[in-house]
Scaffold this motif. Structure first.
Motif, PDB file in Angstrom:
ATOM      1  N   UNK A 141       0.831  -1.203   0.000  1.00 47.35           N
ATOM      2  CA  UNK A 141       0.000   0.000   0.000  1.00 47.35           C
ATOM      3  C   UNK A 141       0.865   1.252   0.000  1.00 47.35           C
ATOM      4  N   UNK A 142       1.941   1.234   0.793  1.00 47.40           N
ATOM      5  CA  UNK A 142       2.826   2.396   0.857  1.00 47.40           C
ATOM      6  C   UNK A 142       3.564   2.637  -0.445  1.00 47.40           C
ATOM      7  N   UNK A 143       4.104   1.590  -1.049  1.00 47.41           N
ATOM      8  CA  UNK A 143       4.889   1.777  -2.273  1.00 47.41           C
ATOM      9  C   UNK A 143       4.003   2.137  -3.462  1.00 47.41           C
ATOM     10  N   UNK A 144       2.801   1.556  -3.539  1.00 51.11           N
ATOM     11  CA  UNK A 144       1.892   1.966  -4.621  1.00 51.11           C
ATOM     12  C   UNK A 144       1.436   3.403  -4.421  1.00 51.11           C
ATOM     13  N   UNK A 145       1.244   3.802  -3.149  1.00 53.64           N
ATOM     14  CA  UNK A 145       0.859   5.192  -2.846  1.00 53.64           C
ATOM     15  C   UNK A 145       1.928   6.171  -3.309  1.00 53.64           C
ATOM     16  N   UNK A 146       3.186   5.841  -3.001  1.00 52.08           N
ATOM     17  CA  UNK A 146       4.294   6.710  -3.404  1.00 52.08           C
ATOM     18  C   UNK A 146       4.406   6.758  -4.922  1.00 52.08           C
ATOM     19  N   UNK A 147       4.287   5.599  -5.568  1.00 53.50           N
ATOM     20  CA  UNK A 147       4.355   5.563  -7.032  1.00 53.50           C
ATOM     21  C   UNK A 147       3.248   6.412  -7.650  1.00 53.50           C
ATOM     22  N   UNK A 148       2.066   6.370  -7.057  1.00 54.72           N
ATOM     23  CA  UNK A 148       0.940   7.163  -7.565  1.00 54.72           C
ATOM     24  C   UNK A 148       1.202   8.663  -7.403  1.00 54.72           C
ATOM     25  N   UNK A 149       1.523   9.103  -6.182  1.00 48.73           N
ATOM     26  CA  UNK A 149       1.701  10.530  -5.924  1.00 48.73           C
ATOM     27  C   UNK A 149       2.917  11.088  -6.644  1.00 48.73           C
ATOM     28  N   UNK A 150       4.042  10.367  -6.567  1.00 49.73           N
ATOM     29  CA  UNK A 150       5.261  10.814  -7.247  1.00 49.73           C
ATOM     30  C   UNK A 150       5.038  10.839  -8.751  1.00 49.73           C
ATOM     31  N   UNK A 151       4.417   9.762  -9.287  1.00 55.19           N
ATOM     32  CA  UNK A 151       4.181   9.708 -10.727  1.00 55.19           C
ATOM     33  C   UNK A 151       3.282  10.826 -11.218  1.00 55.19           C
ATOM     34  N   UNK A 152       2.262  11.167 -10.415  1.00 57.75           N
ATOM     35  CA  UNK A 152       1.346  12.253 -10.781  1.00 57.75           C
ATOM     36  C   UNK A 152       2.062  13.598 -10.784  1.00 57.75           C
ATOM     37  N   UNK A 153       2.761  13.922  -9.694  1.00 59.39           N
ATOM     38  CA  UNK A 153       3.421  15.227  -9.599  1.00 59.39           C
ATOM     39  C   UNK A 153       4.536  15.373 -10.623  1.00 59.39           C
ATOM     40  N   UNK A 154       5.253  14.299 -10.875  1.00 58.28           N
ATOM     41  CA  UNK A 154       6.405  14.346 -11.774  1.00 58.28           C
ATOM     42  C   UNK A 154       5.994  14.647 -13.210  1.00 58.28           C
TER      43      UNK A 154
END
Length: 566
Positions: free
Chosen positions: A90-103
């Motif tokens: 859950x944590x790593x998918x969350x980071x991938x989602x937020x980082x991927x969106x902002x990037x």
């Protein structure tokens, strides 16, 4: 392990009859739907045809406006943003989602995953100081932070703001962050309370997109990550989660991101991937990095843009996963032997085991394995950073988080859910904790908690099992907690044409007096029943209905869950 069958009560007859006519389905299917709260045409339409337009307004969540404002302020001021997440799926998918969106539109963004062994769960002092020392003005934490009072205060003192996106149960005090997004906050009126950590992160990027006029359809590219987090974190597949899981599985099956495609190749998954495939094949591979090495490898895999790069990263994750399996098997054997020895001295209602050299990364898996053999609330502890740290897993309908809370005077830190939790305590307190936890569990444990429950949706006659029935049944997917795959039973049946497969499994047809249909059954791990079944003895059988395709020919098969002889 012997199951206790619990056949669900028949729903209100008038409601079942009305729904059956209104949506033209078999009364047995209408009964299942009414029992799951789908009792009229509109609810049935929403259930069978999930719609992204039915997702709730993200601004209904407490502090959402503040969170969006702070991100916009950071972007305007060209501040550095650090996306911080836990090391599980859950944590790593969350980071991938937020980082991927902002990037996609902002360069000054990085991500941070704490080291499981050096920093532990949640927001760490090291992580906060890393942000301050590297001039990050804002941390967005995902799947953690709701109890990080001191760390958020430290960040404030160091000039770093926090936006917390969490879904765990808050404590009495909420951290003094710029914004705290958690639908479980007592003062939060958000209509759906069961989002995953990644789900809360998704609501934030949804709100940001609405405020800034971004293309909402572009958010669909993150649905695959949402489906993985929902499945792996075992949150209910109801409401918004069911909608997001539905579209996430659709994307995984048709156009997955390269990182997930690489994991699917490693798992030999080619089509019709469902929640179970994520739980048992994709999720453990993502988890493996955080369990044995560093979870940033999983994030790097999930944000990979190139399939060849993702395949290379997937191979590294696979190697770690193989090592994880080895640790898992060896520690499980040790733990089971310890339980046997403890039971020989005294029968216990709970299991709390501690061994200093067990690998911290697999103790949650070991706890689950122990429950499979000894059905009782279980906590597995090991030593890390001179503390006893552990993972807890529970049995059906027993709230292990509440039981641990009763022992909080012996703990330094704990958190989690009804069925899973984590905790840290002084090594000197382990024996006292074992004794107090056993006392708490003994007082709370009821008969229904002592044997695994097999919930059966309805009894069927064999002639009711046909493709018309099955084709509606499969539209009830995605299945999972809150919307389990229906289990049926048929009574007073006997066997014909039985075979043993690979010395472990059985394949046979079942016959029922007065019924023409003779379904084929697959019974994994039931070889010991061969002689009794082959004797034509009558029995009751519990099963799921599946479709089997072999050499381009499809047929319905019953996947046996349990057998009970008279």
């Amino acid at each position: 392990m012997e199951y206790r069958w619990k056949v669900k009560q028949q729903a209100d007859e008038d409601s079942v009859s009305a729904l059956s006519k209104e949506i033209n389905v078999n009364p047995a299917l209408a009964n299942i739907l009414v029992n799951r709260g789908v009792d009229n045409f509109q609810k049935a339409k929403d259930y069978f045809r999930p719609d992204l337009d039915k997702l709730h307004d993200p601004f209904l969540m407490k502090d959402m406006d503040k969170a969006v404002d702070r991100i916009l302020c950071a972007i305007t001021a060209q501040e550095k943003i650090l996306v911080y997440g836990d090391y599980d799926v859950d944590g790593t998918t969350s980071v991938a989602l937020m980082y991927g969106f902002l990037k996609e539109f902002y360069d000054h963004v990085s991500f941070y995953i704490p080291d499981r062994y050096k920093e532990g769960y949640g927001i760490s002092e090291k992580g906060v100081r890393f942000a301050a020392e590297n001039n990050f003005g804002l941390i967005i934490s995902l799947d953690c932070g709701i109890k990080a009072l001191e760390k958020v205060q430290l960040a404030s003192e160091l000039g770093v703001d926090f936006i917390i996106c969490d879904h765990h149960t808050p404590g009495e005090e909420i951290p003094k962050a710029v914004a705290v997004l958690d639908p479980k906050r007592k003062d939060c009126d958000y209509p759906y309370k069961e989002l995953s950590g990644c789900g809360v992160g998704f609501k934030l990027i949804q709100a940001f997109s609405m405020r800034t006029g971004r293309d909402m359809a572009a958010l669909n590219t993150f649905m695959d990550l949402l489906a993985v987090s929902i499945a792996a974190d075992i949150v209910p597949i109801t409401g918004e989660n069911r909608v997001m899981a539905f579209y996430g599985l659709e994307r995984i099956n048709n156009n997955p991101r390269p990182g997930l495609k690489a994991l699917m190749l490693r798992s030999r998954l080619v089509k019709d991937i469902d929640i179970t495939d994520i739980v048992f094949k994709i999720g453990p591979r993502i988890n493996a990095s955080g369990r044995l090495e560093h979870a940033k490898a999983s994030v790097q895999l999930l944000i990979s843009k190139d399939l060849s790069d993702a395949v290379r990263r997937g191979e590294l994750v696979e190697e770690v996963n193989a090592s994880r399996k080895n640790f898992d098997e060896n520690i499980t054997k040790e733990a089971i032997q310890m339980i046997i020895e403890r039971n020989a001295i005294q029968p216990y209602k709970s299991t709390v085991l501690f061994k200093q050299d067990w690998h911290k990364g697999v103790i949650g898996i070991v706890a689950s394995r122990c429950i499979e053999q000894f059905y009782r609330p279980t906590i597995i502890l090991t030593e890390s950073n001179n503390k006893a740290t552990g993972s807890a897993r529970s049995v059906f309908d027993f709230d292990i988080y509440e039981a641990i809370s009763e022992c909080s005077d012996l703990l330094e830190q704990f958190g989690g859910h009804k069925y899973a939790a984590g905790l840290t305590l002084s090594v000197d307190n382990v024996v006292a904790f074992q004794e107090k936890f056993e006392k708490v569990v003994s007082e709370r444990l009821l008969d229904i908690h002592t044997r695994p429950v097999l919930e059966i949706d309805d009894e069927l006659l064999l002639d009711q099992i046909n493709y018309k029935f099955y084709n509606i049944l499969k539209q009830m997917a995605p299945f999972g907690p809150g919307n389990p795959e229906p289990i049926f039973c048929s009574n007073q049946v006997y066997v014909d044409n039985i075979k043993i497969l690979k010395d472990k499994h059985l394949k046979f047809d079942i016959v029922q007096d007065g019924q023409v249909t003779r379904p084929t059954c697959i019974a994994f791990g039931f070889a010991e029943y061969y002689d009794m079944l082959n004797s034509k003895m009558r029995f009751n059988i519990a099963y799921e209905i599946r479709e089997n395709t072999f050499r381009n020919t499809s047929s319905l098969q019953l996947y046996v869950k349990d057998i009970k002889f008279d």
